[in-house]
Scaffold this motif. Structure first.
Motif, PDB file in Angstrom:
ATOM      1  N   MET A 226      27.778 -37.738 -75.175  1.00  0.00           N
ATOM      2  CA  MET A 226      27.712 -38.775 -74.143  1.00  0.00           C
ATOM      3  C   MET A 226      27.598 -38.175 -72.739  1.00  0.00           C
ATOM      4  SD  MET A 226      27.599 -41.689 -75.502  1.00  0.00           S
ATOM      5  CE  MET A 226      27.979 -42.731 -74.099  1.00  0.00           C
ATOM      6  N   LYS A 227      28.047 -36.929 -72.594  1.00  0.00           N
ATOM      7  CA  LYS A 227      27.983 -36.345 -71.247  1.00  0.00           C
ATOM      8  C   LYS A 227      26.551 -36.245 -70.740  1.00  0.00           C
ATOM      9  CE  LYS A 227      32.311 -33.734 -71.405  1.00  0.00           C
ATOM     10  NZ  LYS A 227      32.911 -32.398 -71.373  1.00  0.00           N
ATOM     11  N   PRO A 228      25.615 -35.716 -71.536  1.00  0.00           N
ATOM     12  CA  PRO A 228      24.231 -35.681 -71.034  1.00  0.00           C
ATOM     13  C   PRO A 228      23.684 -37.065 -70.761  1.00  0.00           C
ATOM     14  CG  PRO A 228      24.496 -34.175 -72.874  1.00  0.00           C
ATOM     15  CD  PRO A 228      25.749 -34.999 -72.816  1.00  0.00           C
ATOM     16  N   LEU A 229      24.050 -38.047 -71.596  1.00  0.00           N
ATOM     17  CA  LEU A 229      23.573 -39.407 -71.381  1.00  0.00           C
ATOM     18  C   LEU A 229      24.116 -39.952 -70.073  1.00  0.00           C
ATOM     19  CD1 LEU A 229      22.096 -41.914 -72.342  1.00  0.00           C
ATOM     20  CD2 LEU A 229      24.154 -42.571 -73.586  1.00  0.00           C
ATOM     21  N   TYR A 230      25.403 -39.688 -69.811  1.00  0.00           N
ATOM     22  CA  TYR A 230      26.004 -40.148 -68.564  1.00  0.00           C
ATOM     23  C   TYR A 230      25.291 -39.526 -67.369  1.00  0.00           C
ATOM     24  CZ  TYR A 230      29.260 -40.218 -64.655  1.00  0.00           C
ATOM     25  OH  TYR A 230      29.814 -40.354 -63.424  1.00  0.00           O
ATOM     26  N   LEU A 231      24.991 -38.239 -67.509  1.00  0.00           N
ATOM     27  CA  LEU A 231      24.339 -37.552 -66.408  1.00  0.00           C
ATOM     28  C   LEU A 231      22.923 -38.065 -66.181  1.00  0.00           C
ATOM     29  CD1 LEU A 231      25.566 -33.941 -67.164  1.00  0.00           C
ATOM     30  CD2 LEU A 231      26.227 -35.348 -65.230  1.00  0.00           C
ATOM     31  N   MET A 232      22.248 -38.435 -67.286  1.00  0.00           N
ATOM     32  CA  MET A 232      20.883 -38.929 -67.162  1.00  0.00           C
ATOM     33  C   MET A 232      20.840 -40.304 -66.526  1.00  0.00           C
ATOM     34  SD  MET A 232      18.592 -36.802 -68.120  1.00  0.00           S
ATOM     35  CE  MET A 232      17.192 -37.841 -68.513  1.00  0.00           C
ATOM     36  N   LEU A 233      21.882 -41.088 -66.732  1.00  0.00           N
ATOM     37  CA  LEU A 233      21.875 -42.457 -66.229  1.00  0.00           C
ATOM     38  C   LEU A 233      22.369 -42.531 -64.794  1.00  0.00           C
ATOM     39  CD1 LEU A 233      23.209 -44.409 -69.342  1.00  0.00           C
ATOM     40  CD2 LEU A 233      20.873 -44.247 -68.516  1.00  0.00           C
ATOM     41  N   SER A 234      23.204 -41.574 -64.353  1.00  0.00           N
ATOM     42  CA  SER A 234      23.713 -41.593 -62.992  1.00  0.00           C
ATOM     43  C   SER A 234      22.650 -41.043 -62.064  1.00  0.00           C
ATOM     44  CB  SER A 234      24.975 -40.730 -62.883  1.00  0.00           C
ATOM     45  OG  SER A 234      25.949 -41.205 -63.748  1.00  0.00           O
ATOM     46  N   MET A 235      22.523 -41.639 -60.882  1.00  0.00           N
ATOM     47  CA  MET A 235      21.411 -41.209 -60.049  1.00  0.00           C
ATOM     48  C   MET A 235      21.745 -41.393 -58.586  1.00  0.00           C
ATOM     49  SD  MET A 235      18.112 -40.308 -60.355  1.00  0.00           S
ATOM     50  CE  MET A 235      17.126 -40.013 -58.928  1.00  0.00           C
ATOM     51  N   PHE A 236      21.423 -40.378 -57.800  1.00  0.00           N
ATOM     52  CA  PHE A 236      21.546 -40.564 -56.361  1.00  0.00           C
ATOM     53  C   PHE A 236      20.633 -39.586 -55.670  1.00  0.00           C
ATOM     54  CE2 PHE A 236      22.975 -41.312 -52.327  1.00  0.00           C
ATOM     55  CZ  PHE A 236      23.415 -40.165 -51.727  1.00  0.00           C
TER      56      PHE A 236
ATOM     57  N   HIS B 286      20.166 -25.581 -64.794  1.00  0.00           N
ATOM     58  CA  HIS B 286      19.450 -25.868 -66.034  1.00  0.00           C
ATOM     59  C   HIS B 286      20.405 -26.233 -67.169  1.00  0.00           C
ATOM     60  CE1 HIS B 286      15.869 -24.246 -64.108  1.00  0.00           C
ATOM     61  NE2 HIS B 286      16.587 -23.195 -63.742  1.00  0.00           N
ATOM     62  N   ASP B 287      21.684 -26.380 -66.848  1.00  0.00           N
ATOM     63  CA  ASP B 287      22.696 -26.631 -67.883  1.00  0.00           C
ATOM     64  C   ASP B 287      23.525 -27.845 -67.507  1.00  0.00           C
ATOM     65  OD1 ASP B 287      24.775 -26.595 -69.729  1.00  0.00           O
ATOM     66  OD2 ASP B 287      24.890 -24.401 -69.767  1.00  0.00           O
ATOM     67  N   LEU B 288      23.176 -28.998 -68.086  1.00  0.00           N
ATOM     68  CA  LEU B 288      23.878 -30.241 -67.743  1.00  0.00           C
ATOM     69  C   LEU B 288      25.350 -30.195 -68.121  1.00  0.00           C
ATOM     70  CD1 LEU B 288      21.181 -32.864 -68.756  1.00  0.00           C
ATOM     71  CD2 LEU B 288      22.104 -32.535 -66.471  1.00  0.00           C
ATOM     72  N   LEU B 289      25.679 -29.624 -69.256  1.00  0.00           N
ATOM     73  CA  LEU B 289      27.067 -29.576 -69.697  1.00  0.00           C
ATOM     74  C   LEU B 289      27.907 -28.689 -68.783  1.00  0.00           C
ATOM     75  CD1 LEU B 289      26.643 -29.393 -73.583  1.00  0.00           C
ATOM     76  CD2 LEU B 289      27.300 -31.361 -72.192  1.00  0.00           C
TER      77      LEU B 289
ATOM     78  N   TYR C 135      22.351 -28.540 -55.704  1.00  0.00           N
ATOM     79  CA  TYR C 135      21.146 -27.952 -56.288  1.00  0.00           C
ATOM     80  C   TYR C 135      20.615 -28.734 -57.480  1.00  0.00           C
ATOM     81  CZ  TYR C 135      21.550 -24.017 -53.143  1.00  0.00           C
ATOM     82  OH  TYR C 135      21.589 -23.253 -52.012  1.00  0.00           O
ATOM     83  N   ALA C 136      21.329 -29.750 -57.894  1.00  0.00           N
ATOM     84  CA  ALA C 136      20.856 -30.739 -58.860  1.00  0.00           C
ATOM     85  C   ALA C 136      20.493 -30.143 -60.208  1.00  0.00           C
ATOM     86  CB  ALA C 136      19.686 -31.519 -58.282  1.00  0.00           C
ATOM     87  N   GLN C 137      19.643 -30.893 -60.933  1.00  0.00           N
ATOM     88  CA  GLN C 137      19.178 -30.490 -62.253  1.00  0.00           C
ATOM     89  C   GLN C 137      17.695 -30.843 -62.322  1.00  0.00           C
ATOM     90  OE1 GLN C 137      18.073 -31.013 -65.411  1.00  0.00           O
ATOM     91  NE2 GLN C 137      18.836 -29.016 -66.050  1.00  0.00           N
ATOM     92  N   PRO C 138      16.838 -30.015 -61.720  1.00  0.00           N
ATOM     93  CA  PRO C 138      15.407 -30.350 -61.630  1.00  0.00           C
ATOM     94  C   PRO C 138      14.756 -30.611 -62.979  1.00  0.00           C
ATOM     95  CG  PRO C 138      15.950 -28.487 -60.212  1.00  0.00           C
ATOM     96  CD  PRO C 138      17.159 -28.737 -61.063  1.00  0.00           C
ATOM     97  N   ASP C 139      15.193 -29.913 -64.022  1.00  0.00           N
ATOM     98  CA  ASP C 139      14.566 -30.111 -65.329  1.00  0.00           C
ATOM     99  C   ASP C 139      14.737 -31.532 -65.830  1.00  0.00           C
ATOM    100  OD1 ASP C 139      13.889 -27.504 -65.205  1.00  0.00           O
ATOM    101  OD2 ASP C 139      15.357 -26.787 -66.667  1.00  0.00           O
ATOM    102  N   ALA C 140      15.827 -32.189 -65.420  1.00  0.00           N
ATOM    103  CA  ALA C 140      16.073 -33.575 -65.821  1.00  0.00           C
ATOM    104  C   ALA C 140      15.515 -34.570 -64.812  1.00  0.00           C
ATOM    105  CB  ALA C 140      17.571 -33.811 -66.008  1.00  0.00           C
ATOM    106  N   GLY C 141      14.899 -34.066 -63.754  1.00  0.00           N
ATOM    107  CA  GLY C 141      14.259 -34.953 -62.790  1.00  0.00           C
ATOM    108  C   GLY C 141      15.111 -35.322 -61.612  1.00  0.00           C
TER     109      GLY C 141
END
Length: 478
Positions: A1-11, A316-319, A354-360
């Protein structure tokens, strides 16, 4: 669920925030031009390139079926189907019909709203229109009309009135005579095909371009298209020609700019497909346009004051980012500026920006939008969000319903200092309220056009009445 949470949160942040154009990996390489094939004629393939250079897809979609809403002070104007469908598209157009539409805003049976940038296309060359026409005949016909149709309020729904707007605002095509051949090509691309002034040149009270402030920046609703003249304090005078080429090709400039919103769309659909020669021509021309200094100055980036990445791989590592975020939140007051950022923003943009560019998700360290004297663009992005440039990239949500003006001000100040490198930032809740109003303001003539039109009609009727009355009286005299 952590990657899903990260993918859905946005700013996302600023002039150049969001993942609107965060196709970092693909944009860093030369983009292959779609719809070009050895099976097509040279003319058709050239037309495919002209369509990209003119950024037709930003409004008409990649399949040219239309339906994209163009927000204007008058209301939403929906782009039409321009596939060769004879019933719903332009399948019955002749090349001359297309030429009139592009140069004069005249379709065979109606006037076209200037949301279609025909004031810029007015200067398109005959050979480019011929190529574009040949190409548009080859795209698959979409035999469906767009879901939404333009339905503007009175008096803007009277298309014949556009004739008078054109008299005032349709420019004569002029070119500078002091440019070298490369700059001449850049002038043509900037002023005509890419129609940069449509966004970056301010509008006057009639919504025509105010060319006395050519390319010096303009408000687009809640978005602000910045000054792109070579002024060093408020424009892009500190950018080299190579910087401009890199930005137009990739949508980013390390620790300075990241393309989002309308500019993200322009890069996604258009400029990344241009040849190096054409991008170089644009850059060469932008360096010689008249520099205009505006009050919205930019503080020079101080790279030494910017935060460093945690390590080389965490982006490059969401977790790993999630674990680091959990640690950062520990012991921080959730209502403090840092706590607000960590809770609302950091799941996408990272603890250190520095965000997570690979995930957009857009990196926000050093962006010029955070270093501008006027924080309104940054405030509006936080409050209203930004729509992604493509449907495969996440949108930037707005937080105006979730956060108070005080909280938005606190986040604005935090990121301007933390990631923009400013010494201080003193945005207040009142500044936030004011910035959100600025984005929704309309010019006087637009705001009261309906009332003014009714008054004009009544005055005309009264004048007509008195003229008829005077004529009748004169006939009754012996």
């Amino acid at each position: 669920m952590k990657p899903l949470y990260l993918m859905l949160s946005m700013f996302a942040i600023g002039l150049t925030s969001t993942a609107a154009l965060a196709e970092t990996a693909s944009l860093s390489e030369a983009a292959a031009l779609p719809n070009v094939s050895p099976a097509n004629s040279e003319l058709v393939n050239r037309g495919a390139y002209v369509a990209r250079a003119a950024d037709c897809m930003a409004c008409h979609r990649e399949d040219y079926s239309g339906g994209v809403a163009i927000e204007t002070p008058m209301g939403d104007i929906y782009a039409t189907n321009i596939t060769p469908s004879k019933r719903y598209g332009i399948g019955n157009y002749t090349e001359n019909d297309l030429k009139k539409a592009l140069r004069k805003g005249r379709a065979p049976d109606h006037m076209i709203y200037p949301a279609m940038p025909y004031p810029s296309y007015h200067g398109m060359k005959d050979e480019d229109i011929s190529a574009l026409f040949a190409y548009l005949q080859t795209v698959p016909a979409i035999d469906e009309e767009p879901e939404n149709k333009t339905d503007l309020p009175f008096p803007f729904n009277i298309r014949s009135l556009i004739f008078f707007w054109n008299i005032i605002n349709l420019p004569a095509y002029e070119t500078r005579d002091d440019l070298n051949p490369v700059q001449q090509r850049g002038e043509y691309l900037v002023n005509n095909l890419e129609h940069c002034g449509t966004c970056h040149t301010p509008r006057d009270s009639t919504m025509g371009a105010d060319n006395s402030k050519y390319l010096s920046g303009a408000q687009l609703g809640n978005w602000y298209a910045p000054n792109i003249t070579p002024d060093k304090s408020s424009g892009i005078g500190s950018w080299s020609e190579n910087d401009i080429v890199t930005y137009l090709h990739t949508g980013e400039l390390d620790q300075r700019a990241y393309a989002g919103g309308p500019m993200g769309e322009a890069v996604a659909h258009s400029t990344r497909y241009l040849t190096d020669e054409d991008l170089g021509a644009i850059a060469s021309y932008l360096k010689v346009v008249p520099a205009i200094e505006t009050q919205d100055t930019i503080t020079e980036v101080d790279t030494a004051s910017l935060p460093a990445p945690i390590n080389a791989s965490i982006t490059h590592d969401l977790l790993a980012q999630d674990d680091y975020l959990t640690q950062a939140k520990a012991g921080v007051d959730s209502n403090s500026p840092e706590g607000l950022y960590l809770n609302v923003c950091a799941s996408c943009h990272g603890v250190n920006g520095y965000a997570q560019p690979d995930a957009g998700y857009a990196p926000i360290v050093g962006l010029s939008s955070m270093r501008r004297k006027n924080p309104d663009t940054l405030i509006n992005v936080i409050a209203h969000g930004v729509k992604g440039a493509t449907n495969i990239r996440p949108n930037m949500p707005g937080f105006s319903e979730e956060l108070s003006s005080e909280q938005i001000a606190a986040i604005t100040n935090y990121v301007r200092v933390k990631f923009g490198g400013l010494q201080t930032s003193e945005v207040s809740a009142a500044d936030v309220d004011s910035a959100m109003v600025v984005g929704s303001q309309k010019p006087f003539l637009i705001k009261y056009a309906g009332v003014l039109a009714i008054i004009g009609i009544l005055v005309a009727l009264m004048v007509l009445y008195f003229i008829i009355r005077a004529v009748l009286r004169s006939r009754r005299r012996p």
